[in-house]
Write a protein that holds these residues in place. Structure first.
Motif, PDB file in Angstrom:
ATOM      1  N   GLN A  57       0.844  -1.254  -0.059  1.00 23.49           N
ATOM      2  CA  GLN A  57       0.073   0.081   0.110  1.00 23.49           C
ATOM      3  C   GLN A  57       0.879   1.369   0.200  1.00 23.49           C
ATOM      4  N   THR A  58       1.921   1.144   0.708  1.00 24.76           N
ATOM      5  CA  THR A  58       3.013   2.451   0.662  1.00 24.76           C
ATOM      6  C   THR A  58       3.535   2.610  -0.587  1.00 24.76           C
ATOM      7  N   VAL A  59       3.725   1.421  -1.501  1.00 20.66           N
ATOM      8  CA  VAL A  59       4.205   1.691  -2.671  1.00 20.66           C
ATOM      9  C   VAL A  59       3.281   2.412  -3.537  1.00 20.66           C
ATOM     10  N   VAL A  60       2.166   1.864  -3.448  1.00 17.32           N
ATOM     11  CA  VAL A  60       0.937   2.588  -4.331  1.00 17.32           C
ATOM     12  C   VAL A  60       0.876   4.131  -3.879  1.00 17.32           C
ATOM     13  N   VAL A  70       4.323  -9.071  -9.771  1.00 19.98           N
ATOM     14  CA  VAL A  70       4.301 -10.339  -9.190  1.00 19.98           C
ATOM     15  C   VAL A  70       4.085 -11.456 -10.011  1.00 19.98           C
ATOM     16  N   ARG A  71       4.421 -12.675  -9.464  1.00 22.42           N
ATOM     17  CA  ARG A  71       3.997 -13.906 -10.310  1.00 22.42           C
ATOM     18  C   ARG A  71       2.473 -14.119 -10.517  1.00 22.42           C
ATOM     19  N   ARG A  72       2.141 -14.602 -11.565  1.00 20.75           N
ATOM     20  CA  ARG A  72       0.520 -14.861 -11.917  1.00 20.75           C
ATOM     21  C   ARG A  72       0.048 -15.278 -10.619  1.00 20.75           C
ATOM     22  N   GLN A  73       0.524 -16.487 -10.278  1.00 19.19           N
ATOM     23  CA  GLN A  73       0.106 -17.508  -8.986  1.00 19.19           C
ATOM     24  C   GLN A  73      -0.188 -16.709  -7.708  1.00 19.19           C
ATOM     25  N   ASP A  74       0.868 -15.633  -7.535  1.00 23.71           N
ATOM     26  CA  ASP A  74       0.707 -14.915  -6.269  1.00 23.71           C
ATOM     27  C   ASP A  74      -0.078 -13.662  -6.261  1.00 23.71           C
ATOM     28  N   ARG A  75      -0.674 -13.295  -7.291  1.00 20.92           N
ATOM     29  CA  ARG A  75      -1.234 -12.047  -7.338  1.00 20.92           C
ATOM     30  C   ARG A  75      -2.478 -11.742  -6.389  1.00 20.92           C
ATOM     31  N   HIS A  76      -3.297 -12.695  -6.356  1.00 17.60           N
ATOM     32  CA  HIS A  76      -4.335 -12.301  -5.239  1.00 17.60           C
ATOM     33  C   HIS A  76      -3.985 -12.088  -3.876  1.00 17.60           C
ATOM     34  N   GLU A  77      -2.902 -12.985  -3.229  1.00 16.67           N
ATOM     35  CA  GLU A  77      -2.425 -12.672  -2.080  1.00 16.67           C
ATOM     36  C   GLU A  77      -1.511 -11.313  -1.995  1.00 16.67           C
ATOM     37  N   LEU A  79      -1.983  -8.627  -3.875  1.00 20.90           N
ATOM     38  CA  LEU A  79      -2.774  -7.487  -4.035  1.00 20.90           C
ATOM     39  C   LEU A  79      -3.909  -7.353  -3.324  1.00 20.90           C
ATOM     40  N   ALA A  80      -4.319  -8.203  -2.542  1.00 26.73           N
ATOM     41  CA  ALA A  80      -5.540  -8.181  -1.580  1.00 26.73           C
ATOM     42  C   ALA A  80      -5.576  -7.269  -0.764  1.00 26.73           C
ATOM     43  N   GLY A  81      -6.553  -6.368  -0.853  1.00 27.31           N
ATOM     44  CA  GLY A  81      -6.961  -5.234   0.178  1.00 27.31           C
ATOM     45  C   GLY A  81      -6.232  -4.028  -0.364  1.00 27.31           C
ATOM     46  N   LEU A  82      -5.594  -3.772  -1.379  1.00 26.22           N
ATOM     47  CA  LEU A  82      -4.931  -2.720  -1.915  1.00 26.22           C
ATOM     48  C   LEU A  82      -5.970  -1.656  -2.351  1.00 26.22           C
ATOM     49  N   THR A  83      -5.677  -0.298  -1.862  1.00 27.30           N
ATOM     50  CA  THR A  83      -6.540   0.806  -2.604  1.00 27.30           C
ATOM     51  C   THR A  83      -5.848   1.637  -3.514  1.00 27.30           C
ATOM     52  N   VAL A  84      -6.196   1.540  -4.845  1.00 22.74           N
ATOM     53  CA  VAL A  84      -5.280   2.199  -5.847  1.00 22.74           C
ATOM     54  C   VAL A  84      -6.309   3.293  -6.295  1.00 22.74           C
ATOM     55  N   PRO A  85      -5.881   4.488  -6.003  1.00 25.03           N
ATOM     56  CA  PRO A  85      -6.721   5.710  -6.429  1.00 25.03           C
ATOM     57  C   PRO A  85      -6.602   5.729  -8.116  1.00 25.03           C
ATOM     58  N   ARG A 104     -10.447  -6.323 -11.677  1.00 28.39           N
ATOM     59  CA  ARG A 104     -11.316  -6.879 -10.520  1.00 28.39           C
ATOM     60  C   ARG A 104     -10.681  -7.241  -9.208  1.00 28.39           C
ATOM     61  N   THR A 105      -9.352  -7.598  -9.284  1.00 25.89           N
ATOM     62  CA  THR A 105      -8.506  -7.667  -7.999  1.00 25.89           C
ATOM     63  C   THR A 105      -8.461  -6.445  -7.545  1.00 25.89           C
ATOM     64  N   LEU A 106      -7.994  -5.156  -8.147  1.00 25.28           N
ATOM     65  CA  LEU A 106      -7.908  -4.059  -7.608  1.00 25.28           C
ATOM     66  C   LEU A 106      -9.230  -3.182  -7.363  1.00 25.28           C
ATOM     67  N   THR A 107     -10.066  -3.621  -7.859  1.00 23.30           N
ATOM     68  CA  THR A 107     -11.291  -2.821  -7.944  1.00 23.30           C
ATOM     69  C   THR A 107     -11.012  -1.215  -7.981  1.00 23.30           C
ATOM     70  N   THR A 108     -10.260  -0.918  -9.096  1.00 17.58           N
ATOM     71  CA  THR A 108      -9.882   0.383  -9.510  1.00 17.58           C
ATOM     72  C   THR A 108     -10.326   1.142 -10.772  1.00 17.58           C
ATOM     73  N   ASP A 109     -10.963   2.127 -10.972  1.00 19.30           N
ATOM     74  CA  ASP A 109     -11.066   2.663 -12.165  1.00 19.30           C
ATOM     75  C   ASP A 109      -9.523   3.451 -12.819  1.00 19.30           C
ATOM     76  N   ALA A 110      -8.542   3.298 -12.153  1.00 23.33           N
ATOM     77  CA  ALA A 110      -7.292   3.783 -12.750  1.00 23.33           C
ATOM     78  C   ALA A 110      -6.943   3.164 -14.119  1.00 23.33           C
TER      79      ALA A 110
END
Length: 262
Positions: A57-60, A70-77, A79-85, A104-110
Motif C-alpha cells: 500500500q505504501t508503494v501505491v 508479481v508472479r501470476r499465481q501470487d497476485r491475489h495474495e 494485491l489483496a486489500g490494496l486501494t489504488v486511487p 477485478r482484483t484491485l477494484t479501481t478505475d485507474a
C-alpha cells in the motif's frame, strides 16, 4: 521526476530499476515492495533514488505509476486489500493476466496498461509491447529502449506468444555447446565460441533495411554448411510444429488468461 512503484521485485522488476538508472540516470524516484526483499534491499543500497517500502500500500501511495510484476499465481495474495486511487497509472507486466482480471482484483478505475518488458530492458535495448497505448507508460518504456503500442489485445497476445520462444533460443545454443563438448572441445572454449558466434550474428539484426529472410540468405553459401543444416534440420515439418506450438499458446492466452506463464 517520475515516482514509480514496483510491486514484485523479481527479474523484471530488477531490470526495470537498473534500466531507469543506466548511465547514471537517476531521473525517477522508485518505490519497491518488500516482496523480493533481498533484491529490493540490494537495489536500494546501490541507487540513492530507490526506496524499499514497508508494504504494498505504501508503494501505491508513494507512486504515480504502479508496476505490478508479481508472479501470476501470487497476485491475489500480494494485491489483496490494496486501494489504488484513480489518478494512478497501473502497468500490468504479469504474463497471462489480462487487465480485466487485474481490475477485478484491485477494484479501481485507474488507467491500466499491459506491457511485456524483457530482461534486456536493463540496458535500454528492449522494445516493450504495450496495450492500450498510454502516453505516460509509452514514454516510460521509450526511455528504456523503445515502445511498440498495439491496437488490441489480440495483437498483444500474439506478440506475447512470440516472447514465449526466448528460452528455446538459449537452449538451442546450449545444445550446440554440449554437442561440441561431447566431441572433445573444452566446455569453456565451446561456450565462448558459441556466444561469440551468435553475438556477432545478433548484431546483424540492427540492420533494419534487410528482412529476416534476407539476413538468412545473406549468411548462406549455396550448397554450403548453413544451407545444409537449415534445409535438413529446419524442415517444413519442423516449421509446422513450431507454428502449432505458437497457435496452441496463443489459444491459451486468448481463452484462459491467467493460466499461462511466460
Amino acid at each position: 521526476m517520475r515516482r514509480i512503484g514496483i510491486i514484485g521485485v523479481g527479474e523484471i522488476g530488477r531490470a526495470i530499476v537498473e534500466g531507469l538508472h543506466d548511465q547514471g540516470d537517476g531521473a525517477s524516484e522508485v518505490f519497491l515492495s518488500p516482496r523480493g526483499a533481498r533484491t529490493a534491499a540490494e537495489l536500494s543500497d546501490r541507487y540513492g533514488t530507490v526506496r524499499v517500502c514497508p508494504d504494498n500500500q505504501t508503494v501505491v501511495d508513494s507512486s504515480e505509476i504502479v508496476i505490478v510484476a508479481v508472479r501470476r499465481q501470487d497476485r491475489h495474495e500480494a494485491l489483496a486489500g490494496l486501494t489504488v486511487p484513480d489518478d494512478r497509472v497501473v502497468v500490468n507486466v504479469m504474463s497471462g493476466v489480462g487487465n480485466d482480471d487485474l481490475r477485478r482484483t484491485l477494484t479501481t478505475d485507474a488507467p491500466m496498461v499491459r506491457a511485456i518488458p524483457l530482461p534486456s530492458i536493463r540496458h535500454r535495448r528492449s522494445l516493450t509491447v504495450t496495450y492500450p497505448s498510454h502516453p505516460v507508460v509509452d514514454s516510460l518504456f521509450e526511455h528504456l529502449g523503445g515502445t511498440l503500442p498495439v491496437a488490441d489485445e489480440t495483437a498483444f497476445n500474439v506478440l506475447s506468444a512470440v516472447t514465449g520462444t526466448l528460452t528455446t533460443h538459449y537452449r538451442y545454443l546450449a545444445t550446440l555447446t554440449s554437442w561440441a563438448t561431447g566431441l572433445g572441445i573444452a566446455e569453456t572454449d565451446a561456450d565462448r565460441y558459441v556466444r561469440g558466434l551468435f553475438q556477432e550474428t545478433g548484431r546483424a539484426l540492427e540492420d533494419g533495411t534487410r528482412t529476416l529472410r534476407q539476413l538468412a540468405a545473406d549468411h548462406e553459401t549455396p550448397k554450403g554448411s548453413n544451407e545444409r543444416v537449415r534445409t535438413t534440420w529446419f524442415t517444413p515439418a519442423n516449421s509446422a510444429a513450431l507454428t502449432q506450438v505458437l497457435d496452441d499458446l496463443l489459444a491459451d492466452l486468448e481463452g484462459r488468461q491467467g493460466d499461462v506463464l511466460r
